[in-house]
Design a protein around this motif. Sequence first.
Motif, PDB file in Angstrom:
ATOM      1  N   UNK A  25     -11.824   7.984   3.605  1.00 45.44           N
ATOM      2  CA  UNK A  25     -11.402   6.881   2.761  1.00 45.44           C
ATOM      3  C   UNK A  25     -11.538   5.614   3.588  1.00 45.44           C
ATOM      4  N   UNK A  26     -12.077   4.590   2.993  1.00 41.16           N
ATOM      5  CA  UNK A  26     -12.237   3.295   3.648  1.00 41.16           C
ATOM      6  C   UNK A  26     -11.191   2.343   3.087  1.00 41.16           C
ATOM      7  N   UNK A  27     -10.621   1.504   3.976  1.00 45.75           N
ATOM      8  CA  UNK A  27      -9.596   0.573   3.539  1.00 45.75           C
ATOM      9  C   UNK A  27      -9.737  -0.756   4.271  1.00 45.75           C
ATOM     10  N   UNK A  28      -9.277  -1.797   3.646  1.00 43.11           N
ATOM     11  CA  UNK A  28      -9.243  -3.114   4.280  1.00 43.11           C
ATOM     12  C   UNK A  28      -7.954  -3.312   5.083  1.00 43.11           C
ATOM     13  N   UNK A  29      -7.048  -2.335   5.036  1.00 42.42           N
ATOM     14  CA  UNK A  29      -5.822  -2.405   5.830  1.00 42.42           C
ATOM     15  C   UNK A  29      -6.182  -2.414   7.315  1.00 42.42           C
ATOM     16  N   UNK A 116     -11.467   3.473   8.557  1.00 38.94           N
ATOM     17  CA  UNK A 116     -11.603   4.700   7.780  1.00 38.94           C
ATOM     18  C   UNK A 116     -10.561   5.699   8.243  1.00 38.94           C
ATOM     19  N   UNK A 117     -10.138   6.520   7.307  1.00 41.90           N
ATOM     20  CA  UNK A 117      -9.238   7.628   7.611  1.00 41.90           C
ATOM     21  C   UNK A 117      -9.889   8.851   6.994  1.00 41.90           C
ATOM     22  N   UNK A 136      -3.689  14.597   0.624  1.00 38.84           N
ATOM     23  CA  UNK A 136      -2.482  13.892   0.223  1.00 38.84           C
ATOM     24  C   UNK A 136      -1.945  12.999   1.332  1.00 38.84           C
ATOM     25  N   UNK A 137      -1.967  13.502   2.564  1.00 36.89           N
ATOM     26  CA  UNK A 137      -1.494  12.705   3.699  1.00 36.89           C
ATOM     27  C   UNK A 137      -2.369  11.482   3.890  1.00 36.89           C
ATOM     28  N   UNK A 138      -3.683  11.669   3.883  1.00 31.87           N
ATOM     29  CA  UNK A 138      -4.616  10.545   4.096  1.00 31.87           C
ATOM     30  C   UNK A 138      -4.453   9.503   2.994  1.00 31.87           C
ATOM     31  N   UNK A 139      -4.373   9.955   1.760  1.00 28.91           N
ATOM     32  CA  UNK A 139      -4.229   9.017   0.639  1.00 28.91           C
ATOM     33  C   UNK A 139      -2.893   8.283   0.705  1.00 28.91           C
ATOM     34  N   UNK A 140      -1.836   8.986   1.046  1.00 24.94           N
ATOM     35  CA  UNK A 140      -0.530   8.343   1.183  1.00 24.94           C
ATOM     36  C   UNK A 140      -0.550   7.289   2.289  1.00 24.94           C
ATOM     37  N   UNK A 141      -1.239   7.599   3.378  1.00 24.96           N
ATOM     38  CA  UNK A 141      -1.288   6.691   4.522  1.00 24.96           C
ATOM     39  C   UNK A 141      -1.857   5.331   4.164  1.00 24.96           C
ATOM     40  N   UNK A 142      -2.769   5.303   3.180  1.00 24.68           N
ATOM     41  CA  UNK A 142      -3.379   4.025   2.802  1.00 24.68           C
ATOM     42  C   UNK A 142      -2.931   3.558   1.412  1.00 24.68           C
ATOM     43  N   UNK A 143      -1.840   4.158   0.926  1.00 31.38           N
ATOM     44  CA  UNK A 143      -1.229   3.689  -0.314  1.00 31.38           C
ATOM     45  C   UNK A 143      -1.926   4.090  -1.589  1.00 31.38           C
ATOM     46  N   UNK A 144      -2.686   5.197  -1.561  1.00 33.89           N
ATOM     47  CA  UNK A 144      -3.350   5.652  -2.790  1.00 33.89           C
ATOM     48  C   UNK A 144      -2.520   6.654  -3.564  1.00 33.89           C
ATOM     49  N   UNK A 145      -1.500   7.216  -2.947  1.00 36.66           N
ATOM     50  CA  UNK A 145      -0.601   8.167  -3.644  1.00 36.66           C
ATOM     51  C   UNK A 145       0.814   7.687  -3.550  1.00 36.66           C
TER      52      UNK A 145
END
Length: 145
Positions: A25-29, A116-117, A136-145
Amino acid sequence: MKRLIIAATLALSVGAAHADGMVTYETQDSFEDVVFGLENAILDLGLVVDHVSHTGEMLERTKADVGGTVTLFTQADVYSFCSAALSRKVMEADPMDLRFCPYDIFVAQQPGQPVIIGYRTFPEGAMQEVQAMLDGIARTAIGLD
């Protein structure tokens, strides 16, 4: 606003290397925000981080010693952890699932690129439950869940 790119079991270019069998997952965070989110997501599941590998720092520190000239990552860490309950479940299904433990999630940033995560994918069967946990952990880490 977060931008998301999912690369599930597709090749993702990381520097000059290509890697198959991972989800990213790519993020601007910021890197720090993603790491903070990852640590909290792991702890919120009652899990303990066994080890943090500061791979980016190691690669940069040893670059000249091994004849490297390229900065691969501005920052890159790999978080290793396990779930006793889930590990027992998958290893009761196949004791050789031992080879996948501990589980890893990486956070990385290449020069001039978004953070990226991600994590590696696992084979069909019982290990898909581990993959779902990592997702779930990766998505939670970047605010997707």
